[in-house]
Design an enzyme around this catalytic site. Structure first.
Site, PDB file in Angstrom:
ATOM      1  N   TYR A  35       0.854  -1.187   0.000  1.00  0.00           N
ATOM      2  CA  TYR A  35       0.000   0.000   0.000  1.00  0.00           C
ATOM      3  C   TYR A  35       0.886   1.232   0.000  1.00  0.00           C
ATOM      4  O   TYR A  35       1.866   1.295   0.746  1.00  0.00           O
ATOM      5  CB  TYR A  35      -0.897   0.011   1.240  1.00  0.00           C
ATOM      6  CG  TYR A  35      -1.784   1.238   1.343  1.00  0.00           C
ATOM      7  CD1 TYR A  35      -2.832   1.441   0.444  1.00  0.00           C
ATOM      8  CD2 TYR A  35      -1.583   2.182   2.343  1.00  0.00           C
ATOM      9  CE1 TYR A  35      -3.648   2.565   0.543  1.00  0.00           C
ATOM     10  CE2 TYR A  35      -2.398   3.302   2.452  1.00  0.00           C
ATOM     11  CZ  TYR A  35      -3.434   3.492   1.547  1.00  0.00           C
ATOM     12  OH  TYR A  35      -4.232   4.600   1.654  1.00  0.00           O
ATOM     13  N   LYS A  38       4.348   8.769   8.994  1.00  0.00           N
ATOM     14  CA  LYS A  38       4.080   8.156  10.305  1.00  0.00           C
ATOM     15  C   LYS A  38       5.078   8.592  11.381  1.00  0.00           C
ATOM     16  O   LYS A  38       4.930   9.696  11.907  1.00  0.00           O
ATOM     17  CB  LYS A  38       3.933   6.649  10.141  1.00  0.00           C
ATOM     18  CG  LYS A  38       2.727   6.353   9.211  1.00  0.00           C
ATOM     19  CD  LYS A  38       2.301   4.930   9.054  1.00  0.00           C
ATOM     20  CE  LYS A  38       0.981   4.850   8.309  1.00  0.00           C
ATOM     21  NZ  LYS A  38       0.980   4.190   7.028  1.00  0.00           N
ATOM     22  N   ASP A  40       9.511   2.863  -0.176  1.00  0.00           N
ATOM     23  CA  ASP A  40       8.477   3.482   0.648  1.00  0.00           C
ATOM     24  C   ASP A  40       8.679   3.052   2.103  1.00  0.00           C
ATOM     25  O   ASP A  40       8.386   1.922   2.481  1.00  0.00           O
ATOM     26  CB  ASP A  40       7.097   3.069   0.127  1.00  0.00           C
ATOM     27  CG  ASP A  40       5.957   3.755   0.874  1.00  0.00           C
ATOM     28  OD1 ASP A  40       6.233   4.491   1.846  1.00  0.00           O
ATOM     29  OD2 ASP A  40       4.793   3.541   0.478  1.00  0.00           O
TER      30      ASP A  40
HETATM   31  C1  LIG Z   1       0.327   4.601   5.652  1.00  0.00           C
HETATM   32  C2  LIG Z   1       1.102   4.375   4.412  1.00  0.00           C
HETATM   33  C3  LIG Z   1       1.055   5.276   3.330  1.00  0.00           C
HETATM   34  C4  LIG Z   1       0.068   6.413   3.269  1.00  0.00           C
HETATM   35  O1  LIG Z   1       0.279   7.328   4.291  1.00  0.00           O
HETATM   36  P1  LIG Z   1      -0.927   8.325   4.704  1.00  0.00           P
HETATM   37  O2  LIG Z   1      -0.284   9.265   5.671  1.00  0.00           O
HETATM   38  O3  LIG Z   1      -1.979   7.454   5.320  1.00  0.00           O
HETATM   39  O4  LIG Z   1      -1.397   8.996   3.477  1.00  0.00           O
HETATM   40  C5  LIG Z   1       1.921   5.082   2.277  1.00  0.00           C
HETATM   41  N1  LIG Z   1       2.784   4.048   2.264  1.00  0.00           N
HETATM   42  C6  LIG Z   1       2.845   3.155   3.271  1.00  0.00           C
HETATM   43  C7  LIG Z   1       3.830   2.044   3.215  1.00  0.00           C
HETATM   44  C8  LIG Z   1       1.991   3.271   4.372  1.00  0.00           C
HETATM   45  O5  LIG Z   1       2.024   2.363   5.340  1.00  0.00           O
END
Ligand SMILES: *Cc1c(COP(=O)(O)O)cnc(C)c1O
Length: 455
Positions: A147, A277, A242
């Site tokens: 994701y 995060k 990511d």
């Molecule tokens: C949570 C997440 C996102 C998206 O971040 P948001 O702040 O919710 O838009 C993108 N990549 C990864 C791996 C994530 O866990």
């Protein structure tokens, strides 16, 4: 007193589905989500007066637990001084410096600059645009089960055969947009090589979670990330790593940093990192980082546009700076030990009740897949030598129908687990002996509930 049930009724009248992010709904476990009013370290308290050990930690940001006093203090002070100047502030420089320093400590050539944004979705969306701007190519490879936020091109679902252009993964996403995305199975290098053969010279980037952690945790096989970097670089494509979820959580320089400590896994560098995060410590901060020659393509220096009214907001970055400053080696050691303890307890109790589990883990970030892995055809191996899933297709074969009973038994007994079996569990430095002992005490009855569940 208004109860969670009453709040949820009110919420559903004015907020779609009663939630502002679908992951918070109890869609896959049933029941009513508790409405929280207070967080204290490892504990979350709801409007009904329930006090629970929290294994969600804001879905990752709260590395230090809820409302850490030093983080709260700087947020309050900063808000009192300056909330939204619409211009430059020292805090955004300090946070960017902290990020760059942590990655350079692992590899001085990994990253020079960071652009701060407010959400992980913005970070990955910008990273893709940047990769396209740098390469002058359009196609992007992503992996099913990974994701990367909810921008159109990343909400793509795998088409029928391998290496086919993807179908929209959501209503409202035009097919011409997802046809620029190629969705491949995770942990399968042959699929990546086949795609690069078929679309040679046309792929702008491969985007991958440093470790997959949004289908439950699915660790990259040793050498997988390094091979992705090699395949990208051989064709002139950029690798986007990511680390929105894993960054500054699984280690001081994220899961990428952890892999560099391990000869079997290390010796690779992505071209672009995305963060989120933990970088905001519970406030809206995310970022895109890369070497200068990549970052200079971003506006105002270069032609790739990106901007944001609240980007680098002083109150938000204050929480991030404080969190990064406090997240020292002792914090990461504590998190690893706490993860060992939680995993050990789950493994013991599920063994006792006769439900096989695979431990899916990257250091302090983990989840569990239930079911007889040999019968389900899981092709990986976990740290206990049990079969473990290596991609989304394998993860989905698990006995997920056991999870609602387990989840609700834990919730009723004062433990807040993710409301889906396909999500990681999150710990914090505030998960102390009291919190973990409470977890261990609730576990036997919940494991029995999982064992008694029927499909
Ligand atoms: C949570 C997440 C996102 C998206 O971040 P948001 O702040 O919710 O838009 C993108 N990549 C990864 C791996 C994530 O866990």
């Amino acid at each position: 007193m208004t109860t969670s049930t009453e709040w949820f009724d009110r919420a559903r009248a004015v907020i779609p589905g009663g939630v502002n992010s679908p992951v918070r709904a109890f869609g896959s476990v049933g029941g009513t989500p508790p409405f929280s009013v207070k967080g204290e370290g490892a504990w979350l308290i709801d409007v009904d007066g329930n006090r629970r050990v929290d294994f969600i930690c804001g879905w990752g940001p709260l590395l230090l637990g809820h409302s850490h006093p030093e983080v709260v203090d700087v947020v309050q002070q900063t808000a009192a001084d300056l909330m939204c100047p619409g211009g430059s502030t020292p805090g955004e420089v300090e946070l960017a410096e902290a990020v760059v320093a942590r990655l350079k400590a692992v590899n001085p050539d990994a990253i020079d600059e960071v652009r701060l944004v407010s959400t992980g979705t913005e970070a990955t969306m910008t990273a893709i645009r940047l990769a396209r701007g740098v390469t002058g190519r359009d196609l992007v490879i992503k992996f099913s089960g990974c994701y990367h936020g909810h921008s159109d091109g990343l909400l793509a679902a795998a088409g029928s055969g391998l290496a086919t252009l993807a179908l929209p993964g959501s209503a409202g996403v035009p097919e011409p947009i997802t046809s620029q995305t190629i969705v491949l199975p995770y942990n399968d290098l042959d699929a990546v090589r086949a795609a690069f053969n078929e679309y040679e010279g046309r792929i702008a980037s491969v985007i991958v979670e440093a470790s997959a952690a949004n289908m439950g945790v699915v660790p990259p096989l040793p050498g997988y990330n390094r091979a992705l970097a090699e395949i990208c670089h051989a064709d002139g494509a950029l690798l986007i790593c990511d680390e929105v979820l894993t960054g500054f959580r699984t280690g001081p320089a994220g899961w990428w940093g952890r892999e560099q400590e391990d000869p079997e896994r290390g010796n690779w560098t992505p071209d672009i990192f995305t963060f989120g995060k933990v970088i905001g410590g519970g406030m809206p901060v995310a970022g895109i980082g890369a070497r200068r020659e990549v970052m200079e393509h971003l506006a105002p220096n270069g032609p790739v546009y990106q901007g944001g009214t609240l980007s680098g907001n002083p109150v938000a970055v204050a929480a991030g700076i404080a969190t990064m400053r406090l997240a020292d080696d002792a914090v990461y050691a504590h998190l690893d030990a706490a993860a060992d303890r939680v995993i050990g307890a789950v493994k013991r109790e599920f063994d006792r009740v006769g439900v096989p589990v695979a431990v899916q883990r990257v250091r302090n970030l983990f989840s569990f897949a239930m079911g007889d892995g040999a019968a389900l055809g899981w092709s990986g191996v976990d740290e206990f030598g049990s079969p473990a899933p290596v991609n989304e297709d394998e993860v989905k074969r698990q006995e997920g129908w056991r999870y609602p009973a387990f989840f609700h038994a834990m919730l009723d007994a004062g433990v807040n687990l993710p409301p889906s079996v396909f999500e990681a569990w999150f710990l914090s430095s505030a998960h102390d002996d009291e919190a973990l002992s409470h977890f261990e005490a609730t576990l036997p009855a919940a494991a029995e509930a999982a064992a008694a569940a029927t499909a």
